[in-house]
Design an enzyme around this catalytic site. Sequence first.
Site, PDB file in Angstrom:
ATOM      1  N   GLY A  22      17.233   4.885   0.299  1.00  0.00           N
ATOM      2  CA  GLY A  22      18.542   5.502   0.432  1.00  0.00           C
ATOM      3  C   GLY A  22      19.067   5.453   1.862  1.00  0.00           C
ATOM      4  N   THR A  23      18.195   5.698   2.812  1.00  0.00           N
ATOM      5  CA  THR A  23      18.628   5.685   4.210  1.00  0.00           C
ATOM      6  C   THR A  23      19.200   4.327   4.588  1.00  0.00           C
ATOM      7  OG1 THR A  23      17.142   7.440   4.953  1.00  0.00           O
ATOM      8  CG2 THR A  23      17.775   5.798   6.588  1.00  0.00           C
ATOM      9  N   ASN A  45      21.066  17.524  -1.501  1.00  0.00           N
ATOM     10  CA  ASN A  45      19.606  17.527  -1.656  1.00  0.00           C
ATOM     11  C   ASN A  45      18.970  18.863  -1.291  1.00  0.00           C
ATOM     12  OD1 ASN A  45      20.623  16.643   0.932  1.00  0.00           O
ATOM     13  ND2 ASN A  45      18.494  16.382   1.548  1.00  0.00           N
ATOM     14  N   GLN A 100      20.286  11.981  -5.326  1.00  0.00           N
ATOM     15  CA  GLN A 100      19.761  13.077  -6.147  1.00  0.00           C
ATOM     16  C   GLN A 100      20.391  13.117  -7.537  1.00  0.00           C
ATOM     17  OE1 GLN A 100      17.220  14.924  -5.446  1.00  0.00           O
ATOM     18  NE2 GLN A 100      16.997  14.766  -3.218  1.00  0.00           N
ATOM     19  N   SER A 150      18.084   5.744  -4.820  1.00  0.00           N
ATOM     20  CA  SER A 150      16.749   5.630  -4.237  1.00  0.00           C
ATOM     21  C   SER A 150      15.704   5.682  -5.345  1.00  0.00           C
ATOM     22  CB  SER A 150      16.542   6.781  -3.249  1.00  0.00           C
ATOM     23  OG  SER A 150      15.172   6.914  -2.948  1.00  0.00           O
ATOM     24  N   GLY A 151      14.655   4.896  -5.199  1.00  0.00           N
ATOM     25  CA  GLY A 151      13.633   4.815  -6.241  1.00  0.00           C
ATOM     26  C   GLY A 151      12.761   6.042  -6.369  1.00  0.00           C
ATOM     27  N   HIS A 152      12.306   6.560  -5.227  1.00  0.00           N
ATOM     28  CA  HIS A 152      11.241   7.567  -5.326  1.00  0.00           C
ATOM     29  C   HIS A 152      11.739   8.944  -5.736  1.00  0.00           C
ATOM     30  CE1 HIS A 152      11.429   9.844  -1.350  1.00  0.00           C
ATOM     31  NE2 HIS A 152      12.384   8.965  -1.226  1.00  0.00           N
ATOM     32  N   THR A 184      12.693 -11.388   2.769  1.00  0.00           N
ATOM     33  CA  THR A 184      12.185 -11.748   1.446  1.00  0.00           C
ATOM     34  C   THR A 184      12.287 -10.551   0.509  1.00  0.00           C
ATOM     35  OG1 THR A 184      10.690 -13.354   2.427  1.00  0.00           O
ATOM     36  CG2 THR A 184      10.150 -12.582   0.208  1.00  0.00           C
ATOM     37  N   CYS A 226      12.963  16.028   4.842  1.00  0.00           N
ATOM     38  CA  CYS A 226      13.175  15.294   6.090  1.00  0.00           C
ATOM     39  C   CYS A 226      13.449  16.227   7.248  1.00  0.00           C
ATOM     40  CB  CYS A 226      14.323  14.304   5.972  1.00  0.00           C
ATOM     41  SG  CYS A 226      14.909  14.048   4.331  1.00  0.00           S
TER      42      CYS A 226
END
Lengths: 422, 400
Positions: B71-72, B164, B194, B214-216, B252, B340
């Site tokens: 996300g960042t 968040n 979120q 974002s994935g996580h 890559t 964070c």
Amino acid sequence: MEHGTGTDLLVESDQDLKMSRILVRYGELALRGKNRGEYEKLLALNIKRMLADFEKVSITRMRGRLIIHCSGEVSEAMDRVCDAFGVHSVSPCFSVPAKIEAIRAEAVRLMGEELSERSSDGSGVTFRIQTRRAEKVFPMNSSEINRDVGSAVLDVYPGLKVKLKNPEIMVEVEVRTSIAHLYTKRLPGPLGLPVTSAGKVVSLLSGGIDSPVASYLAMKRGCEVVLINYHSYPFIGEASKEKVIALARRLVKYQPRIRLHIIPFAEIQKEVKRTAFESYRTVLYRRAMQKIAGRIASIEGALALVTGDCLGQVASQSLENLHCIGSATKYQVLRPLVSYDKTEVIDIARRIGTFDTSILPEPDCCTVFQPRRPVIRGVVAKAEELEANFDLDRLIQEAVEQREIVRLDCQGRESRRMADKS
Amino acid sequence: MQPIYLDNAATTQVEPMVFEAMLPFLSDEFGNPSSLHPLGVQAKRALDRARESVARTLGAEPSGVIFTAGGTEANNLLIKGVLGGVLGGVLGRAGQKRPDPGKEPHVLSSKLEHASVLESLAVLGQDCRVEWVANDDLGMIDEKELLSRVGERTRLVTLLWGNNEIGSLQPAERLARAIKSKNPRTVVHFDGVQCVGKVPVRLRGTDIDALTISGHKIHGPKGVGALVLGRRVELNPLLSGGGQESGRRSGTENVAFAVALARAVELAKERLSEQVGLMARLRDRLEAGIRSSVSGVRLNGDPKNRLPHILSLSFEGVVGEVLLHHLERDGVYVATGSACSERKSEPSHVLREIGCDDGRARSTLRFSLSRRTSEEDVERALDVIPRVVEEVRLVVGELS
């Protein structure tokens, strides 16, 4: 390891000549009389441990110096030896058969390296050759060798100038029976005395800037430092403990094996907070810390405590408070930083690599129930009276029994376990 | 006993189906999508399918999906990419003329943003005119003010869709429509990190131009995210290199993680309708359970417009971090501010912006759920929380 014979190692084979050698000069311990052998052995042992991951390390004692033979990355080995307390200076050492032709050629080669580092062809650069003969069997004497080798160097680099006092480049030649050692560089060591030569101490390690430096300075004077930390879980978290372990990891560079005792401290702080008046909290915490450190000292067989106290650094680090806190233990309290300014301590912390870890913003146990106005002139009798209001001995006993012990070594091995109850 | 994990806004556990989906690309199918042989072609196919899947699920075109490291990076790419386009490259433009005063590109954002947005805008501060739109004490953007500030030169509006820290949820689609009606050329960006899997998130049929995911946060791995563009947006790349991702993100491609992200987004959407009601119900149960048994508790954020999984509460008289470690001791894992900002000594900027004083900000805990949170988890947490708050208050006494 070969040491203690006091004689030169006879090196004849080509194989041996290909090994890297590092010449180590000792500092203060060269002045020691009878105990010198012991100090040399400890220094050699410490260096051996620092280089445990190098292949084929052997250490030879040679007339007040050590010669390290090792294969592998010599500059990495040098860096590590430069952190061994007791070392005055270190030189990478190049060995050739004790023949004048071989010495000349090696001197010319070393000069070439020195000049190429300076991007110079030698014009105007000053140098000298300094020879010592250990055995006087070599057919030339020292000044003859100086002149011979010096003119060989001048033949190749005619721009060089001989200068006997403070030359820019000094090529040192040590002629032994069958081998000659040459070197040009001297890297300074950390001075001090070999770690463990002075005996064992227990050093109080917080997460701050001062206590790792105090521990380092105790090591410098030959102490084997056992670290102790007070952990106020669950008022502060595991991350604070990790920070302290990270600091111990920095220090293991200077003392190849370290034990860190982590003492649960929250129960004592809760009782102090419950029973004593606010201004005495800090003094009482610290007295409890000293008492616990004393217990660990007796378990470890240590003879003194070490703290990062600095007189007057904050208002509560008064002479009265140092007395009030120090009188909680029968052990000597060494305070290596007592006269240092904060900026001096920070300089050392940066140099020894603890600063960046110390400034990580993790709370330590001192932040728990911190009094708004800590007492400036703590009185021993008052502290003792307040301690009588709760069962401090029992809490100390429990804290010591419930401690965690972390073992670290300079090869990156680490283990943690709870103390055995006994 | 397994700890009860109520810190899902910080990160989530990787879903087994997501883990399985990515595994082949960490073993046999290791090709570089740029390679011309079959291994490369296979990898390219997997990457394309992941891209198509993300696009389909979020209502975008495959060409609008740019995979990033999270996300960042997506926020950085959008902000610096869009404004860098105006300024002729954000970095390395020494010697170039600054835009004339008054003619700088205009950006609108809010003080409630994630650090990646605030810091990106701070970097660009000299060359654009950044205005901060006010918010109320519930964490909602002042719509009127926002619209009144959109003008001719407004190049970008970037806002956090769902907060968040406090969970406040902006009416993103309505805001986007209104912004576009004032200036159709303004790029409208929402950080939806979120929101995926928590509220319906779609670009097609809306006026949202760009979305960060974002994935996580949605049971995928850390280190992958995407910037999803709803229409063509001119972007200056952050990274110079081989021109992957249509020149917008060189390097890559992380095939395995792109596949994982796609799977995580699919699952988040598939389960949205069935899970979100449950999540909100559990969140409400948690909130009610705490408030009925603990005194001095205040809710942060908007009780109506909010994400279903985030609950921010202040506990009068205790330090959030001390409470957190006591809860952790008893097996309940929560957060203070956002993960964070937890280690900063400053209290959370979001809580400050919604009018919390330092004391209240420091006494705040964030509980965050996921679709893996069960009713039993919440009930067990409710057994622990009131008891622990009482314990801490008792020990801490008058000192807070």
